[in-house]
Design an enzyme around this catalytic site. Structure first.
Site, PDB file in Angstrom:
ATOM      1  N   GLY A 118       0.828  -1.196   0.000  1.00 21.72           N
ATOM      2  CA  GLY A 118       0.000   0.000   0.000  1.00 21.72           C
ATOM      3  C   GLY A 118       0.864   1.249   0.000  1.00 21.72           C
ATOM      4  CD  GLN A 167       3.415   5.910   2.611  1.00 25.22           C
ATOM      5  OE1 GLN A 167       2.477   5.365   2.055  1.00 25.22           O
ATOM      6  NE2 GLN A 167       4.343   5.231   3.252  1.00 25.22           N
ATOM      7  CB  CYS A 195       4.887   2.259   7.431  1.00 24.16           C
ATOM      8  SG  CYS A 195       4.467   3.764   6.554  1.00 24.16           S
ATOM      9  CG  LEU A 196       6.480   0.985   1.459  1.00 27.27           C
ATOM     10  CD1 LEU A 196       5.931   1.242   0.064  1.00 27.27           C
ATOM     11  CD2 LEU A 196       7.595  -0.052   1.418  1.00 27.27           C
ATOM     12  CG  HIS A 206      -0.974   1.466   7.087  1.00 23.50           C
ATOM     13  ND1 HIS A 206      -0.086   0.923   7.999  1.00 23.50           N
ATOM     14  CD2 HIS A 206      -0.225   2.282   6.288  1.00 23.50           C
ATOM     15  CE1 HIS A 206       1.127   1.404   7.760  1.00 23.50           C
ATOM     16  NE2 HIS A 206       1.064   2.221   6.728  1.00 23.50           N
ATOM     17  CD  GLU A 207      -1.224   2.559   2.571  1.00 25.66           C
ATOM     18  OE1 GLU A 207      -0.721   3.689   2.487  1.00 25.66           O
ATOM     19  OE2 GLU A 207      -0.588   1.552   2.954  1.00 25.66           O
ATOM     20  CG  HIS A 224       0.238   6.912   5.236  1.00 25.34           C
ATOM     21  ND1 HIS A 224       1.370   7.382   5.851  1.00 25.34           N
ATOM     22  CD2 HIS A 224       0.432   5.570   5.072  1.00 25.34           C
ATOM     23  CE1 HIS A 224       2.218   6.372   6.063  1.00 25.34           C
ATOM     24  NE2 HIS A 224       1.668   5.261   5.608  1.00 25.34           N
TER      25      HIS A 224
HETATM   26 NI    NI Z   1       2.459   3.316   5.622  1.00 18.26          NI
END
Ligand code: NI
Length: 188
Positions: free
Chosen positions: A46, A51, A113-114, A155-156, A159
């Protein structure tokens, strides 16, 4: 399509509340394609626009096709498949996603998380939900999700509101992860 730079903590851009998309134009569709390519390149499931330093309510995900037939497969088998990437790709692009309702059950799942690569923690969230969004054809869509996809959607969308998964864990655990991660990322 191009691969974008994924920002990491403590970049303050990760704390912004992203703006609604008012016009689903070619630029938005290109951003969504770039986001998917960037996500796959980073081996993520995701990614939110914030991000990659874009102030728009856009998210992309790919939790695999079988997520839509959870009865056919056990949770363990499913998680195994996700890890070994044996699931058929199933990219989802969401414009202005909004959670309409949550199921009653709460589930704990390990999240990463990236923007905080290398660090994971168990997070408790509702295990199912209904989400509405605009798709790439400008159509309004309502989707019911559970399991990993439900976690991923929450989660997304978090963000887009400046919230990270570590904001859902204890203050102490959060501080430990943040301290280690920031030290590691700013080493070079
Ligand atoms: Ni994330």
């Amino acid at each position: 399509m191009s691969i974008m730079e994924i920002i990491k903590v403590p970049n303050p851009f990760l704390k912004i509340t992203a703006k609604l998309v008012v016009d689903v134009n070619k630029n938005i569709l290109t951003i969504l394609d770039d986001m998917l390519e960037t996500m796959y390149h980073a081996n993520g499931i995701g990614l939110a626009a914030t991000q990659i330093s874009i102030d728009k309510r856009l998210i992309v995900m790919d939790c695999g096709k079988n997520n839509f037939e959870p009865k056919d497969i056990s949770e363990e088998e499913y998680n195994e498949k996700i890890k070994s990437k044996k699931l058929e790709p199933f990219p989802i692009k969401m414009i202005n996603p909004e959670i309409i309702s949550f199921g009653k059950n709460i589930e704990e799942r390990e999240e990463g998380c990236l923007s905080i690569p290398g660090y994971n923690a168990n997070v408790k969230r509702p295990s199912s939900l209904k989400v509405s969004y605009i798709d790439e054809n400008k159509k309004s869509v309502t989707l019911e999700a559970n399991g990993l996809l439900a976690t991923c959607i929450q989660h997304e969308i978090d963000h887009l509101n400046g919230i990270l998964f570590i904001d859902h864990i204890s203050k102490l655990k959060k501080e430990i992860i943040l301290k280690k991660a920031i030290k590691e990322y700013t080493k070079n």
